[in-house]
Design a protein around this motif. Structure first.
Motif, PDB file in Angstrom:
ATOM      1  N   ALA A 170       0.831  -1.202   0.000  1.00  0.00           N
ATOM      2  CA  ALA A 170       0.000   0.000   0.000  1.00  0.00           C
ATOM      3  C   ALA A 170       0.870   1.259   0.000  1.00  0.00           C
ATOM      4  N   ALA A 171       1.935   1.221   0.786  1.00  0.00           N
ATOM      5  CA  ALA A 171       2.842   2.363   0.828  1.00  0.00           C
ATOM      6  C   ALA A 171       3.487   2.570  -0.540  1.00  0.00           C
ATOM      7  N   ALA A 172       3.878   1.479  -1.179  1.00  0.00           N
ATOM      8  CA  ALA A 172       4.510   1.565  -2.500  1.00  0.00           C
ATOM      9  C   ALA A 172       3.556   2.210  -3.507  1.00  0.00           C
ATOM     10  N   ARG A 173       2.286   1.816  -3.452  1.00  0.00           N
ATOM     11  CA  ARG A 173       1.309   2.429  -4.353  1.00  0.00           C
ATOM     12  C   ARG A 173       1.190   3.920  -4.098  1.00  0.00           C
ATOM     13  N   ARG A 174       1.126   4.302  -2.823  1.00  0.00           N
ATOM     14  CA  ARG A 174       0.974   5.722  -2.498  1.00  0.00           C
ATOM     15  C   ARG A 174       2.201   6.533  -2.897  1.00  0.00           C
ATOM     16  N   LEU A 175       3.374   5.888  -2.847  1.00  0.00           N
ATOM     17  CA  LEU A 175       4.614   6.598  -3.167  1.00  0.00           C
ATOM     18  C   LEU A 175       5.018   6.439  -4.632  1.00  0.00           C
ATOM     19  N   ASP A 176       4.252   5.621  -5.360  1.00  0.00           N
ATOM     20  CA  ASP A 176       4.534   5.409  -6.774  1.00  0.00           C
ATOM     21  C   ASP A 176       5.913   4.788  -6.994  1.00  0.00           C
ATOM     22  N   VAL A 177       6.248   3.818  -6.147  1.00  0.00           N
ATOM     23  CA  VAL A 177       7.473   3.031  -6.324  1.00  0.00           C
ATOM     24  C   VAL A 177       7.095   1.560  -6.217  1.00  0.00           C
ATOM     25  N   SER A 178       8.044   0.670  -6.467  1.00  0.00           N
ATOM     26  CA  SER A 178       7.741  -0.760  -6.353  1.00  0.00           C
ATOM     27  C   SER A 178       7.769  -1.195  -4.892  1.00  0.00           C
ATOM     28  N   THR A 179       7.059  -2.282  -4.608  1.00  0.00           N
ATOM     29  CA  THR A 179       7.078  -2.849  -3.263  1.00  0.00           C
ATOM     30  C   THR A 179       8.500  -3.240  -2.877  1.00  0.00           C
ATOM     31  N   LYS A 180       9.268  -3.742  -3.843  1.00  0.00           N
ATOM     32  CA  LYS A 180      10.660  -4.119  -3.582  1.00  0.00           C
ATOM     33  C   LYS A 180      11.459  -2.911  -3.092  1.00  0.00           C
ATOM     34  N   THR A 181      11.201  -1.756  -3.688  1.00  0.00           N
ATOM     35  CA  THR A 181      11.895  -0.532  -3.270  1.00  0.00           C
ATOM     36  C   THR A 181      11.551  -0.196  -1.823  1.00  0.00           C
ATOM     37  N   VAL A 182      10.262  -0.247  -1.485  1.00  0.00           N
ATOM     38  CA  VAL A 182       9.859   0.052  -0.108  1.00  0.00           C
ATOM     39  C   VAL A 182      10.495  -0.954   0.851  1.00  0.00           C
ATOM     40  N   SER A 183      10.531  -2.227   0.460  1.00  0.00           N
ATOM     41  CA  SER A 183      11.100  -3.227   1.372  1.00  0.00           C
ATOM     42  C   SER A 183      12.597  -2.992   1.559  1.00  0.00           C
ATOM     43  N   ARG A 184      13.279  -2.497   0.529  1.00  0.00           N
ATOM     44  CA  ARG A 184      14.707  -2.159   0.686  1.00  0.00           C
ATOM     45  C   ARG A 184      14.885  -0.974   1.631  1.00  0.00           C
ATOM     46  N   TRP A 185      13.989   0.012   1.517  1.00  0.00           N
ATOM     47  CA  TRP A 185      14.082   1.165   2.426  1.00  0.00           C
ATOM     48  C   TRP A 185      13.853   0.736   3.863  1.00  0.00           C
ATOM     49  N   VAL A 186      12.787  -0.066   4.081  1.00  0.00           N
ATOM     50  CA  VAL A 186      12.441  -0.502   5.429  1.00  0.00           C
ATOM     51  C   VAL A 186      13.541  -1.391   6.003  1.00  0.00           C
ATOM     52  N   GLY A 187      14.166  -2.185   5.145  1.00  0.00           N
ATOM     53  CA  GLY A 187      15.243  -3.057   5.601  1.00  0.00           C
ATOM     54  C   GLY A 187      16.579  -2.347   5.758  1.00  0.00           C
ATOM     55  N   GLY A 188      16.636  -1.085   5.350  1.00  0.00           N
ATOM     56  CA  GLY A 188      17.870  -0.326   5.479  1.00  0.00           C
ATOM     57  C   GLY A 188      18.890  -0.615   4.400  1.00  0.00           C
ATOM     58  N   ALA A 189      18.477  -1.366   3.351  1.00  0.00           N
ATOM     59  CA  ALA A 189      19.428  -1.699   2.285  1.00  0.00           C
ATOM     60  C   ALA A 189      19.739  -0.472   1.425  1.00  0.00           C
ATOM     61  N   THR A 190      18.720   0.361   1.183  1.00  0.00           N
ATOM     62  CA  THR A 190      18.917   1.575   0.387  1.00  0.00           C
ATOM     63  C   THR A 190      18.148   2.708   1.036  1.00  0.00           C
ATOM     64  N   GLU A 191      18.511   3.932   0.668  1.00  0.00           N
ATOM     65  CA  GLU A 191      17.747   5.097   1.083  1.00  0.00           C
ATOM     66  C   GLU A 191      17.188   5.761  -0.166  1.00  0.00           C
ATOM     67  N   PRO A 192      16.073   6.464  -0.019  1.00  0.00           N
ATOM     68  CA  PRO A 192      15.404   7.004  -1.206  1.00  0.00           C
ATOM     69  C   PRO A 192      16.205   8.107  -1.888  1.00  0.00           C
ATOM     70  N   ARG A 193      16.043   8.161  -3.193  1.00  0.00           N
ATOM     71  CA  ARG A 193      16.577   9.277  -3.961  1.00  0.00           C
ATOM     72  C   ARG A 193      15.756  10.522  -3.651  1.00  0.00           C
ATOM     73  N   LEU A 194      16.299  11.676  -4.039  1.00  0.00           N
ATOM     74  CA  LEU A 194      15.654  12.947  -3.734  1.00  0.00           C
ATOM     75  C   LEU A 194      14.222  12.994  -4.252  1.00  0.00           C
ATOM     76  N   ARG A 195      14.023  12.535  -5.479  1.00  0.00           N
ATOM     77  CA  ARG A 195      12.690  12.556  -6.075  1.00  0.00           C
ATOM     78  C   ARG A 195      11.702  11.760  -5.220  1.00  0.00           C
ATOM     79  N   ASP A 196      12.167  10.601  -4.722  1.00  0.00           N
ATOM     80  CA  ASP A 196      11.299   9.781  -3.877  1.00  0.00           C
ATOM     81  C   ASP A 196      11.086  10.440  -2.513  1.00  0.00           C
ATOM     82  N   LEU A 197      12.118  11.151  -2.031  1.00  0.00           N
ATOM     83  CA  LEU A 197      11.983  11.826  -0.743  1.00  0.00           C
ATOM     84  C   LEU A 197      10.872  12.861  -0.775  1.00  0.00           C
ATOM     85  N   TYR A 198      10.747  13.574  -1.894  1.00  0.00           N
ATOM     86  CA  TYR A 198       9.671  14.561  -1.985  1.00  0.00           C
ATOM     87  C   TYR A 198       8.314  13.884  -1.840  1.00  0.00           C
TER      88      TYR A 198
END
Length: 76
Positions: A36-64
């Protein structure tokens, strides 16, 4: 009882929670799944799971988008 002290390597530098910890807490607060978060942020679920897991941090565009949806993250 009260939680014990955090392991030193887990302690964030500034005293703010890590982005990963903050985001997963926000999802819990909002009652959102990663999907649901991925849909609201317009990113993939895999991306959100990487953020939550601390594997990656969002790019500036995603931060906005994150700021629009969830408010200001703790790190600057």
């Amino acid at each position: 009882g009260p939680p014990g002290p955090a392991a030193p390597e887990a302690a964030p530098v500034s005293g703010a929670p890590s982005f990963a910890a903050w985001l997963s807490a926000r999802l819990r607060t909002e009652g959102l799944t990663m999907e649901a978060a991925a849909r609201r942020l317009d990113v993939s679920t895999k991306t959100v799971s990487r953020w939550v897991g601390g594997a990656t941090e969002p790019r500036l565009r995603d931060l906005y988008r994150i700021r629009d949806v969830f408010g200001e993250p703790p790190f600057h």
